[in-house]
Design a protein around this motif. Structure first.
Motif, PDB file in Angstrom:
ATOM      1  N   PRO A 184      48.740  44.440  51.793  1.00  8.92           N
ATOM      2  CA  PRO A 184      49.509  44.772  52.899  1.00  8.92           C
ATOM      3  C   PRO A 184      49.759  46.116  53.231  1.00  8.92           C
ATOM      4  O   PRO A 184      49.624  46.470  54.329  1.00  8.92           O
ATOM      5  CB  PRO A 184      50.928  44.045  52.789  1.00  8.92           C
ATOM      6  N   THR A 185      49.542  47.081  52.214  1.00  6.28           N
ATOM      7  CA  THR A 185      49.656  48.637  52.602  1.00  6.28           C
ATOM      8  C   THR A 185      48.309  49.300  52.935  1.00  6.28           C
ATOM      9  O   THR A 185      48.495  50.313  52.940  1.00  6.28           O
ATOM     10  CB  THR A 185      50.449  49.379  51.560  1.00  6.28           C
ATOM     11  N   GLU A 186      47.194  48.458  52.628  1.00  5.94           N
ATOM     12  CA  GLU A 186      45.855  49.126  52.785  1.00  5.94           C
ATOM     13  C   GLU A 186      45.132  48.365  53.901  1.00  5.94           C
ATOM     14  O   GLU A 186      45.422  46.999  54.278  1.00  5.94           O
ATOM     15  CB  GLU A 186      45.094  49.128  51.709  1.00  5.94           C
ATOM     16  N   ARG A 187      44.214  48.931  54.559  1.00  8.25           N
ATOM     17  CA  ARG A 187      43.277  48.276  55.445  1.00  8.25           C
ATOM     18  C   ARG A 187      42.052  47.953  54.709  1.00  8.25           C
ATOM     19  O   ARG A 187      41.133  48.821  54.193  1.00  8.25           O
ATOM     20  CB  ARG A 187      42.812  49.062  56.348  1.00  8.25           C
ATOM     21  N   ILE A 188      41.606  46.718  54.780  1.00 10.46           N
ATOM     22  CA  ILE A 188      40.598  46.123  53.951  1.00 10.46           C
ATOM     23  C   ILE A 188      39.189  46.476  54.933  1.00 10.46           C
ATOM     24  O   ILE A 188      39.269  46.144  56.043  1.00 10.46           O
ATOM     25  CB  ILE A 188      40.502  44.624  53.741  1.00 10.46           C
ATOM     26  N   LEU A 189      37.979  47.126  54.204  1.00 14.18           N
ATOM     27  CA  LEU A 189      37.024  47.485  55.029  1.00 14.18           C
ATOM     28  C   LEU A 189      35.870  46.652  54.505  1.00 14.18           C
ATOM     29  O   LEU A 189      35.181  46.006  55.553  1.00 14.18           O
ATOM     30  CB  LEU A 189      36.858  48.975  54.711  1.00 14.18           C
ATOM     31  N   GLN A 190      35.658  46.222  53.375  1.00 14.54           N
ATOM     32  CA  GLN A 190      34.638  45.319  53.035  1.00 14.54           C
ATOM     33  C   GLN A 190      35.100  44.654  51.823  1.00 14.54           C
ATOM     34  O   GLN A 190      35.896  44.893  51.017  1.00 14.54           O
ATOM     35  CB  GLN A 190      33.247  46.306  52.748  1.00 14.54           C
ATOM     36  N   GLN A 191      34.384  43.376  51.722  1.00 11.77           N
ATOM     37  CA  GLN A 191      34.384  42.558  50.401  1.00 11.77           C
ATOM     38  C   GLN A 191      33.106  42.162  49.784  1.00 11.77           C
ATOM     39  O   GLN A 191      32.021  41.818  50.809  1.00 11.77           O
ATOM     40  CB  GLN A 191      35.244  41.344  50.731  1.00 11.77           C
ATOM     41  N   ARG A 192      32.940  42.085  48.713  1.00 17.34           N
ATOM     42  CA  ARG A 192      31.954  41.732  47.944  1.00 17.34           C
ATOM     43  C   ARG A 192      32.146  40.586  46.758  1.00 17.34           C
ATOM     44  O   ARG A 192      32.975  41.081  45.792  1.00 17.34           O
ATOM     45  CB  ARG A 192      30.958  42.899  47.581  1.00 17.34           C
ATOM     46  N   HIS A 193      31.362  39.498  46.743  1.00 14.31           N
ATOM     47  CA  HIS A 193      31.568  38.789  45.438  1.00 14.31           C
ATOM     48  C   HIS A 193      30.144  38.360  45.073  1.00 14.31           C
ATOM     49  O   HIS A 193      29.201  38.114  45.763  1.00 14.31           O
ATOM     50  CB  HIS A 193      32.510  37.710  46.177  1.00 14.31           C
ATOM     51  N   ARG A 194      29.879  38.095  43.703  1.00 11.55           N
ATOM     52  CA  ARG A 194      28.935  37.748  43.056  1.00 11.55           C
ATOM     53  C   ARG A 194      29.106  36.644  42.053  1.00 11.55           C
ATOM     54  O   ARG A 194      30.254  36.739  41.624  1.00 11.55           O
ATOM     55  CB  ARG A 194      27.974  38.925  42.675  1.00 11.55           C
ATOM     56  N   VAL A 195      28.066  36.046  41.627  1.00 15.39           N
ATOM     57  CA  VAL A 195      28.163  35.266  40.442  1.00 15.39           C
ATOM     58  C   VAL A 195      27.055  35.650  39.519  1.00 15.39           C
ATOM     59  O   VAL A 195      25.771  35.698  39.858  1.00 15.39           O
ATOM     60  CB  VAL A 195      28.122  33.748  40.625  1.00 15.39           C
ATOM     61  N   ARG A 196      27.403  35.992  38.170  1.00 16.86           N
ATOM     62  CA  ARG A 196      26.202  36.389  37.320  1.00 16.86           C
ATOM     63  C   ARG A 196      26.229  35.067  36.196  1.00 16.86           C
ATOM     64  O   ARG A 196      27.225  34.609  35.638  1.00 16.86           O
ATOM     65  CB  ARG A 196      26.454  37.535  36.572  1.00 16.86           C
ATOM     66  N   ILE A 197      24.798  34.638  35.848  1.00 18.52           N
ATOM     67  CA  ILE A 197      24.822  33.805  34.975  1.00 18.52           C
ATOM     68  C   ILE A 197      24.178  34.346  33.745  1.00 18.52           C
ATOM     69  O   ILE A 197      23.050  34.973  33.843  1.00 18.52           O
ATOM     70  CB  ILE A 197      23.942  32.595  35.332  1.00 18.52           C
ATOM     71  N   VAL A 198      25.093  34.383  32.565  1.00 18.78           N
ATOM     72  CA  VAL A 198      24.721  35.471  31.222  1.00 18.78           C
ATOM     73  C   VAL A 198      24.309  34.187  30.396  1.00 18.78           C
ATOM     74  O   VAL A 198      25.011  33.108  29.923  1.00 18.78           O
ATOM     75  CB  VAL A 198      25.732  36.149  30.642  1.00 18.78           C
ATOM     76  N   PRO A 199      22.892  33.959  29.869  1.00 20.51           N
ATOM     77  CA  PRO A 199      22.706  33.223  28.584  1.00 20.51           C
ATOM     78  C   PRO A 199      23.522  33.340  27.551  1.00 20.51           C
ATOM     79  O   PRO A 199      23.342  34.699  27.095  1.00 20.51           O
ATOM     80  CB  PRO A 199      21.272  33.456  28.604  1.00 20.51           C
ATOM     81  N   VAL A 200      23.716  32.370  26.883  1.00 15.53           N
ATOM     82  CA  VAL A 200      24.271  32.343  25.453  1.00 15.53           C
ATOM     83  C   VAL A 200      23.721  31.294  24.706  1.00 15.53           C
ATOM     84  O   VAL A 200      23.621  30.110  25.187  1.00 15.53           O
ATOM     85  CB  VAL A 200      25.943  32.028  25.829  1.00 15.53           C
ATOM     86  N   THR A 201      23.466  31.641  23.366  1.00 14.43           N
ATOM     87  CA  THR A 201      22.689  30.746  22.603  1.00 14.43           C
ATOM     88  C   THR A 201      23.424  30.729  21.114  1.00 14.43           C
ATOM     89  O   THR A 201      23.741  31.729  20.592  1.00 14.43           O
ATOM     90  CB  THR A 201      21.243  30.923  22.423  1.00 14.43           C
ATOM     91  N   GLN A 202      24.063  29.557  20.875  1.00 13.11           N
ATOM     92  CA  GLN A 202      24.473  29.426  19.566  1.00 13.11           C
ATOM     93  C   GLN A 202      23.568  29.059  18.561  1.00 13.11           C
ATOM     94  O   GLN A 202      22.984  28.204  18.761  1.00 13.11           O
ATOM     95  CB  GLN A 202      25.745  28.454  19.535  1.00 13.11           C
ATOM     96  N   CYS A 203      23.279  29.975  17.410  1.00 13.65           N
ATOM     97  CA  CYS A 203      22.389  29.770  16.633  1.00 13.65           C
ATOM     98  C   CYS A 203      22.839  29.000  15.203  1.00 13.65           C
ATOM     99  O   CYS A 203      23.684  29.956  14.574  1.00 13.65           O
ATOM    100  CB  CYS A 203      21.656  31.181  16.297  1.00 13.65           C
TER     101      CYS A 203
END
Length: 509
Positions: A454-473
């Motif tokens: 509330p005390t700031e003016r929002i100029l831009q927003q950005r969101h992303r989803v990263r898919i990170v591979p995980v392998t259990q050996c």
């Protein structure tokens, strides 16, 4: 000596002066000037009368030139100092003990530009004190000697009294410590249907060869690990999964105002006489880059003024912090006694201290014996420029959520790269609703609702989803079953249960 010899000695011309020739006290060498001159009362012209003769003047003496002062104390010239004259001043004035000592002005601050301090007046507005040596400090002194403390810290610059600041319209509650100002009401971003989003692609998986090479690289980074297990282990299974890393960035702008001051060195003053000061959110400013923390400080137009320095009372100097204004400190070599005991030839001798020459005190190295140093607030310029400073702060607020359902610690996902499923940038972003994992959709909705600011003016927003591979050996080595994890496109390894963590002959001191 005979009378004739005396006459020759006192009268080189060979005859004695008669009463017809006027007597001049001190006279010209060799007697009266040629042609004679009338006598002047009061002793007349030094050494006799001037050639040609001049009229008499009351009180004696040679007449002053045209335009000169004609008696008593001379009138002050324009811009001259109006205080008491120094010692051995003009005739007729009682001797004074120097210029008045610096002290607090009576009835508030003096008018802007008026010199109020001690010592010689400055040559002009905003000019620093002349000379490299400050005047002798004449304020209140401590009663005892002062120990020499080369580590003494000078007094820090202090803010002027707030009640002495000008009343600027729209900035009534501004102090010297700024506070965030709420932005004016502005239209919210257009809310509509979210844009079309593509389906999430699958990430690549790794083979047994990739898993073994990643483990050997991990072992080589640890000096105490043995590589025999990594070379001989037998893989039982490779379970490939994906970790989801959702990130929301909110780029917002905040503004705060506060009074500021700096030494006045003659710079241009943009004061209230030039117009009304604009509001803090009316001053245009633009960030150099989006989604990056930045800060700039600006002077609010039409808020500047010149004030006499409150720390030194417009004198340019303050008391020395090392000698407390004395100009001298106790000698550290003889501890103030002026003598030292030396041992020579098995006997003790009391000798005069060569460091202080037997005085027991030495000149202060900080103020060079003057007792005063340059003022820390005005830097010796005697005046301060006071103005309202606007601080514009751009902050990139970042929140994230990780979905990872294996024993791999979640924080490891942040440090590796992955495949970006999608990325959106808008003044206001819409929550994700199409992602295959429902936990990611819920995290997106909750985090967007939390990012209000509330005390700031929002100029831009950005969101992303990263898919990170995980392998259990899963592997087996010497009848021991264990596992490790390979994650990220860098093939980082997390192997807390590696069997050869200390090779033969390795000792940790």
């Amino acid at each position: 000596m005979s009378t004739n010899d005396k006459a020759k000695l006192y009268y080189p011309n060979g005859h004695e002066e008669t009463s017809s020739q006027p007597n001049y006290s001190g006279g010209y060498p060799g007697g009266a000037p040629p042609g004679g001159a009338p006598q002047y009362p009061g002793g007349g012209y030094p050494g006799g009368a001037p050639p040609g003769g001049v009229p008499q003047y009351p009180g004696g003496g040679y007449p002053a030139p045209q335009g000169a002062y004609q008696g008593g104390q001379p009138p002050p010239t324009q811009g001259a100092y109006q205080g008491a004259p120094p010692q051995q001043g003009y005739p007729g004035a009682p001797p004074q003990q120097g210029y008045p000592q610096p002290g607090p002005p009576q009835g508030g601050y003096p008018p802007a530009g008026a010199y109020q301090g001690g010592g010689a007046p400055p040559p002009g507005p905003g000019a620093p004190p002349q000379g490299s040596t400050p005047p002798q400090y004449q304020g209140e002194m401590p009663g005892d000697d002062v120990d020499d403390n080369p580590n003494a810290v000078p007094a820090q610059a202090t803010a002027p009294p707030l009640e002495k600041m000008d009343n600027i319209g729209g900035y009534a509650n501004v102090g010297f410590s700024g506070g965030m100002l709420p932005p004016p009401s502005y239209d919210e971003a257009m809310q509509g249907p979210p844009p079309e989003r593509q389906n999430v692609a699958n990430v690549p998986t790794i083979s047994e060869q990739d898993a073994r090479e990643a483990l050997l690289k991990h072992v080589a980074e640890h000096c105490c690990y043995g590589k025999g297990a990594a070379e001989d282990l037998k893989y039982m299974d490779l379970k490939s999964t994906s970790a989801f890393h959702y990130t929301l960035e909110t780029f917002a702008e905040g503004r705060q105002t506060a009074w500021a001051y700096e030494p006045y060195t003659g710079q241009v003053i943009d004061g209230p006489m030039n117009g009304q000061a604009p509001g803090p959110w009316d001053i245009p400013a633009q960030a150099s880059a989006l989604f990056a923390n930045q800060k700039i400080d600006l002077e609010v137009p039409h808020t500047a003024s010149v004030k006499p320095c409150h720390t030194c009372f417009a004198s340019g100097f303050i008391r020395c912090h090392r000698c407390m204004g004395r100009g001298r400190v106790r000698c550290t070599w003889c501890h103030g006694s002026g003598h030292r005991t030396v041992h020579r030839g098995g006997e003790s001798h009391r000798e005069r201290c060569t460091w202080c020459h037997g005085n027991g005190r030495r000149r202060c190295d900080t103020c060079h014996g003057c007792g005063s140093i340059t003022c820390t607030s005005c830097a010796g310029y005697r005046q301060l420029k006071c103005y309202i400073k606007l601080s514009i702060i751009w902050t990139n607020h970042t929140v994230d959520h990780i979905v990872e359902r294996t024993p791999l610690p979640d924080h490891l996902i942040r440090g590796v790269s992955g495949q970006t499923a999608f990325e959106e940038t808008y003044p206001r972003v819409w929550p994700i609703q199409h992602f295959p994992d429902a936990e990611v959709n819920d995290a997106s909705r909750n985090l967007i609702q939390q990012q209000q600011h509330p005390t700031e003016r929002i100029l831009q927003q950005r969101h992303r989803v990263r898919i990170v591979p995980v392998t259990q050996c899963l592997y087996k080595w010497k009848n021991t079953d264990s596992d490790y994890f390979v994650y990220g496109f860098e093939h980082k390894v997390y192997a807390p249960n590696y069997p050869q963590q200390c090779c033969c002959g390795c000792s940790i001191l």
